[in-house]
Scaffold this motif. Structure first.
Motif, PDB file in Angstrom:
ATOM      1  N   ARG A 101     -28.038 -45.245 -20.226  1.00 50.28           N
ATOM      2  CA  ARG A 101     -27.808 -43.991 -20.958  1.00 50.28           C
ATOM      3  C   ARG A 101     -26.325 -43.613 -20.964  1.00 50.28           C
ATOM      4  O   ARG A 101     -25.795 -43.178 -21.997  1.00 50.28           O
ATOM      5  CB  ARG A 101     -28.637 -42.856 -20.335  1.00 50.28           C
ATOM      6  CG  ARG A 101     -30.139 -43.001 -20.509  1.00 50.28           C
ATOM      7  CD  ARG A 101     -30.846 -41.713 -20.131  1.00 50.28           C
ATOM      8  NE  ARG A 101     -32.291 -41.838 -20.189  1.00 50.28           N
ATOM      9  CZ  ARG A 101     -33.097 -41.823 -19.131  1.00 50.28           C
ATOM     10  NH1 ARG A 101     -32.573 -41.689 -17.913  1.00 50.28           N
ATOM     11  NH2 ARG A 101     -34.399 -41.933 -19.272  1.00 50.28           N
ATOM     12  N   VAL A 124     -29.598 -41.811 -28.221  1.00 47.02           N
ATOM     13  CA  VAL A 124     -29.420 -42.698 -27.066  1.00 47.02           C
ATOM     14  C   VAL A 124     -30.753 -43.333 -26.682  1.00 47.02           C
ATOM     15  O   VAL A 124     -30.847 -44.540 -26.441  1.00 47.02           O
ATOM     16  CB  VAL A 124     -28.816 -41.926 -25.874  1.00 47.02           C
ATOM     17  CG1 VAL A 124     -28.958 -42.725 -24.576  1.00 47.02           C
ATOM     18  CG2 VAL A 124     -27.348 -41.608 -26.134  1.00 47.02           C
ATOM     19  N   LYS A 125     -31.800 -42.516 -26.649  1.00 43.95           N
ATOM     20  CA  LYS A 125     -33.129 -43.021 -26.300  1.00 43.95           C
ATOM     21  C   LYS A 125     -33.590 -44.090 -27.300  1.00 43.95           C
ATOM     22  O   LYS A 125     -34.151 -45.128 -26.906  1.00 43.95           O
ATOM     23  CB  LYS A 125     -34.132 -41.867 -26.264  1.00 43.95           C
ATOM     24  CG  LYS A 125     -35.529 -42.277 -25.795  1.00 43.95           C
ATOM     25  CD  LYS A 125     -36.446 -41.065 -25.715  1.00 43.95           C
ATOM     26  CE  LYS A 125     -37.797 -41.439 -25.117  1.00 43.95           C
ATOM     27  NZ  LYS A 125     -38.501 -42.459 -25.907  1.00 43.95           N
ATOM     28  N   ASN A 174     -29.416 -37.662 -22.851  1.00 45.50           N
ATOM     29  CA  ASN A 174     -30.855 -37.732 -23.099  1.00 45.50           C
ATOM     30  C   ASN A 174     -31.202 -37.414 -24.549  1.00 45.50           C
ATOM     31  O   ASN A 174     -32.316 -36.980 -24.845  1.00 45.50           O
ATOM     32  CB  ASN A 174     -31.591 -36.776 -22.157  1.00 45.50           C
ATOM     33  CG  ASN A 174     -31.396 -37.159 -20.694  1.00 45.50           C
ATOM     34  OD1 ASN A 174     -31.761 -38.261 -20.283  1.00 45.50           O
ATOM     35  ND2 ASN A 174     -30.820 -36.269 -19.908  1.00 45.50           N
TER      36      ASN A 174
END
Length: 256
Positions: A150, A208-209, A204
């Protein structure tokens, strides 16, 4: 150990037969075969005291056989390569549009991945036509693998150069990251010149996820259950392979 016994006996027969043929030209192969069949202890007696040489011979033979099998598999892959998504909006090491594309599916907390990265950096120095891309395949064995991924992707949204630097630092300091966790990741990101407030906001984020989840999904599609695994123009190289193994694949791609 017992699986290796037939190979050991076959090698022993070969050595003993060669010895007998060289020392007794008048003895036929059929006669030698009958002698060995009726007196198998002669094989072991002939090889007594030469166990280490025989073991070395077997190891060389197995290594050649494995290398040949792997090479044949890679030649087949050249005709039907695994084609990963290149994602032009994500960091690239080396040539922006190189003739050789290397994509690694990796885990920031893996010792093998850290070792492999050193080899890749050498490869990039020696071969300017290579484009190298980092993809995520954290295996769930280390609690800091996903947070590290992350941080890398969040920083990549800011600056590709800083993200590449962070990638190297995380791999170089993987044990410190394991021990100190987020505190160490913050320290490394700051060292790279990250805008920390922005990084924290995007850590988060859905973007990014999506990148990390997409990489893991692609790794599963290719059947990769370990890290690192490299795709060199679609040809698979697994683990912390040495430099000469990558160079052999490059020669295959170039038709040498």
């Amino acid at each position: 150990m017992f699986r290796a016994l037939p190979a050991l006996l076959l090698s022993a027969i070969f050595v003993f037969t060669s010895f007998c043929t060289a020392s007794a030209q008048t003895v036929s192969k059929a006669e030698i075969r009958n002698i060995l069949k009726n007196n198998p202890q002669l094989i072991f007696e002939a090889l007594e005291g030469h166990e280490e040489q025989l073991y070395d011979l077997l190891q060389v033979g197995l290594e050649k056989k494995n290398k040949s099998r792997i090479r044949q598999g890679r030649l087949k892959q050249l005709k039907n390569p695994k084609v990963p998504a290149l994602h032009p909006d994500r960091p690239v090491w080396g040539a922006a549009n190189g003739k050789i594309n290397i994509v690694v599916f990796s885990d920031f907390q893996s010792a093998s991945c850290a070792k492999a990265d050193k080899t890749i950096q050498k490869l990039l120095q020696e071969y300017p036509e290579i484009s190298f891309r980092y993809r995520h395949n954290p295996l769930g064995l280390h609690k800091m693998s996903l947070p590290a991924a992350r941080y890398y992707e969040a920083l990549a949204l800011q600056d590709h150069g800083k993200a590449k630097k962070l990638s190297s630092l995380i791999l170089q300091n993987r044990i410190a990251v394991k021990k100190s966790g987020i505190k160490k990741l913050d320290e490394l990101a700051e060292k790279c010149g990250a805008n920390m407030a922005q990084l924290k906001r995007t850590l988060n984020s859905p973007q990014v996820k999506a990148r990390i989840d997409g990489d893991r999904k692609e790794a599963r599609k290719f059947g990769f259950t370990a890290s690192p695994v490299f795709l060199v123009n679609g040809v698979t190289v697994t683990g912390a392979a040495p430099l000469d193994e990558f160079e052999e694949v490059l020669r295959m791609i170039h038709g040498n």
